[in-house]
Design a protein around this motif. Structure first.
Motif, PDB file in Angstrom:
ATOM      1  N   ALA A   1      43.985  37.275  38.842  1.00  9.77           N
ATOM      2  CA  ALA A   1      45.279  37.731  38.368  1.00  9.77           C
ATOM      3  C   ALA A   1      45.778  36.795  37.273  1.00  9.77           C
ATOM      4  O   ALA A   1      45.350  35.643  37.195  1.00  9.77           O
ATOM      5  CB  ALA A   1      46.267  37.774  39.525  1.00  9.77           C
TER       6      ALA A   1
ATOM      7  N   GLU B   1      50.473  43.676  43.144  1.00 10.95           N
ATOM      8  CA  GLU B   1      49.772  42.402  43.306  1.00 10.95           C
ATOM      9  C   GLU B   1      48.257  42.537  43.238  1.00 10.95           C
ATOM     10  O   GLU B   1      47.544  41.528  43.246  1.00 10.95           O
ATOM     11  CB  GLU B   1      50.174  41.718  44.621  1.00 10.95           C
TER      12      GLU B   1
ATOM     13  N   THR C   1      46.955  43.811  40.596  1.00  7.22           N
ATOM     14  CA  THR C   1      46.705  43.715  39.169  1.00  7.22           C
ATOM     15  C   THR C   1      45.886  42.470  38.871  1.00  7.22           C
ATOM     16  O   THR C   1      46.266  41.350  39.253  1.00  7.22           O
ATOM     17  CB  THR C   1      48.028  43.661  38.401  1.00  7.22           C
ATOM     18  N   ALA C   2      44.740  42.659  38.225  1.00  7.71           N
ATOM     19  CA  ALA C   2      43.842  41.541  37.952  1.00  7.71           C
ATOM     20  C   ALA C   2      42.660  42.014  37.127  1.00  7.71           C
ATOM     21  O   ALA C   2      42.437  43.218  36.969  1.00  7.71           O
ATOM     22  CB  ALA C   2      43.332  40.926  39.259  1.00  7.71           C
TER      23      ALA C   2
END
Length: 116
Positions: A40, A88, A90-91
């Protein structure tokens, strides 16, 4: 030598789904296990899931029950089905292969963005 190429990333709304793919080429018979990692923004690389040559799977607690790792019939493709995506998650997602000599190979990454 083994090469890995990821695909399938993109922008998805919270609660949505994506399927990532990792295509392996080269000496694929030297692959012992494969897995997914993610990084991330502003954080270190994090292990997500792994599948052994025999098909045994393991997941990070943060994705257990939402993500499913699998391999294709030809054994040179690996997938990560991601359901119930959260911001969360998202990466940049990386494909990883551990070879028989315990060396590791990495793909270039595919970006997953979870946002409304």
């Amino acid at each position: 030598q083994v090469q890995l190429v990821e695909s399938g990333g993109g922008l998805v709304q919270p609660g949505g789904s994506l399927r990532l793919s990792c295509a392996a080429s080269g000496n694929i018979f030297s692959i012992y296990s494969m897995g997914w990692y993610r990084q991330a923004p502003g954080k270190g690389r994090e292990w997500v899931a792994r599948i052994s040559a025999g098909g045994t799977t393991n997941y990070a607690q943060s994705v257990k029950g939402r993500f499913t790792i699998s391999r294709g019939n030809a054994k040179n493709t690996m997938y990560l089905q991601m359901n119930g995506l959260r911001p969360e998650d998202t990466a940049l997602y990386y494909c990883n292969a551990t070879l028989g000599d315990y060396s590791e190979v990495w793909g270039q990454g595919t970006l997953v963005t979870v946002s409304s």
